[in-house]
Motif scaffolding. Structure first.
Motif, PDB file in Angstrom:
ATOM      1  N   PHE A   8     -18.893  12.835  26.789  1.00  0.00           N
ATOM      2  CA  PHE A   8     -18.479  14.030  26.068  1.00  0.00           C
ATOM      3  C   PHE A   8     -17.296  14.710  26.755  1.00  0.00           C
ATOM      4  O   PHE A   8     -16.444  15.307  26.083  1.00  0.00           O
ATOM      5  CB  PHE A   8     -19.646  15.006  25.892  1.00  0.00           C
ATOM      6  N   LEU A   9     -17.206  14.610  28.070  1.00  0.00           N
ATOM      7  CA  LEU A   9     -16.053  15.172  28.777  1.00  0.00           C
ATOM      8  C   LEU A   9     -14.786  14.433  28.382  1.00  0.00           C
ATOM      9  O   LEU A   9     -13.750  15.054  28.113  1.00  0.00           O
ATOM     10  CB  LEU A   9     -16.278  15.086  30.290  1.00  0.00           C
ATOM     11  N   ALA A  12     -13.803  15.434  24.946  1.00  0.00           N
ATOM     12  CA  ALA A  12     -13.210  16.772  24.962  1.00  0.00           C
ATOM     13  C   ALA A  12     -11.767  16.723  25.451  1.00  0.00           C
ATOM     14  O   ALA A  12     -10.889  17.384  24.883  1.00  0.00           O
ATOM     15  CB  ALA A  12     -14.030  17.695  25.853  1.00  0.00           C
ATOM     16  N   ALA A  15      -9.593  15.098  22.703  1.00  0.00           N
ATOM     17  CA  ALA A  15      -9.442  16.029  21.581  1.00  0.00           C
ATOM     18  C   ALA A  15      -8.500  17.171  21.944  1.00  0.00           C
ATOM     19  O   ALA A  15      -7.699  17.612  21.112  1.00  0.00           O
ATOM     20  CB  ALA A  15     -10.800  16.572  21.160  1.00  0.00           C
ATOM     21  N   ALA A  16      -8.578  17.639  23.183  1.00  0.00           N
ATOM     22  CA  ALA A  16      -7.695  18.721  23.617  1.00  0.00           C
ATOM     23  C   ALA A  16      -6.244  18.246  23.641  1.00  0.00           C
ATOM     24  O   ALA A  16      -5.332  18.992  23.249  1.00  0.00           O
ATOM     25  CB  ALA A  16      -8.114  19.226  24.988  1.00  0.00           C
ATOM     26  N   ILE A  23     -13.173  20.752  18.265  1.00  0.00           N
ATOM     27  CA  ILE A  23     -13.890  19.562  18.738  1.00  0.00           C
ATOM     28  C   ILE A  23     -13.882  19.520  20.259  1.00  0.00           C
ATOM     29  O   ILE A  23     -14.891  19.184  20.887  1.00  0.00           O
ATOM     30  CB  ILE A  23     -13.261  18.286  18.148  1.00  0.00           C
ATOM     31  N   ALA A  24     -12.755  19.863  20.859  1.00  0.00           N
ATOM     32  CA  ALA A  24     -12.655  19.850  22.320  1.00  0.00           C
ATOM     33  C   ALA A  24     -13.619  20.855  22.931  1.00  0.00           C
ATOM     34  O   ALA A  24     -14.300  20.555  23.918  1.00  0.00           O
ATOM     35  CB  ALA A  24     -11.222  20.156  22.753  1.00  0.00           C
ATOM     36  N   GLY A  25     -13.692  22.032  22.352  1.00  0.00           N
ATOM     37  CA  GLY A  25     -14.594  23.053  22.877  1.00  0.00           C
ATOM     38  C   GLY A  25     -16.053  22.654  22.748  1.00  0.00           C
ATOM     39  O   GLY A  25     -16.847  22.844  23.677  1.00  0.00           O
ATOM     40  N   ALA A  26     -16.394  22.073  21.600  1.00  0.00           N
ATOM     41  CA  ALA A  26     -17.779  21.651  21.381  1.00  0.00           C
ATOM     42  C   ALA A  26     -18.157  20.517  22.333  1.00  0.00           C
ATOM     43  O   ALA A  26     -19.236  20.530  22.928  1.00  0.00           O
ATOM     44  CB  ALA A  26     -17.981  21.213  19.938  1.00  0.00           C
ATOM     45  N   SER A  27     -17.275  19.557  22.492  1.00  0.00           N
ATOM     46  CA  SER A  27     -17.554  18.432  23.388  1.00  0.00           C
ATOM     47  C   SER A  27     -17.648  18.893  24.838  1.00  0.00           C
ATOM     48  O   SER A  27     -18.493  18.415  25.589  1.00  0.00           O
ATOM     49  CB  SER A  27     -16.477  17.356  23.255  1.00  0.00           C
ATOM     50  N   ALA A  28     -16.799  19.804  25.228  1.00  0.00           N
ATOM     51  CA  ALA A  28     -16.853  20.323  26.589  1.00  0.00           C
ATOM     52  C   ALA A  28     -18.157  21.082  26.825  1.00  0.00           C
ATOM     53  O   ALA A  28     -18.767  20.975  27.892  1.00  0.00           O
ATOM     54  CB  ALA A  28     -15.655  21.224  26.861  1.00  0.00           C
TER      55      ALA A  28
END
Length: 57
Positions: A8-9, A12, A15-16, A23-28
């Motif tokens: 997931f990191l 993220a 995606a960032a 998506i980046a925030g959710a995955s992070a």
């Protein structure tokens, strides 16, 4: 579990880089939660092992 946190990191970070902020925030966030769960389970396992009388690895 640590593998999932790292997955997931990486999602993220990718995606960032591509500009997908949500998506980046959710995955992070998921990566952080999984990492904390991993740390807690690791500490519990070490304590349980020490209580049984085996030295930590």
């Amino acid at each position: 579990m640590l593998g999932w946190a790292l997955t997931f990191l990486v999602i993220a970070l990718i995606a960032a880089l591509l500009g997908f902020g949500g998506i980046a925030g959710a995955s992070a966030g998921i990566a952080k939660i999984l990492f904390v769960i991993f740390l807690v389970l690791f500490v519990v396992a070490m304590i349980a092992r020490a209580v049984k009388g085996k030295p930590p690895v």
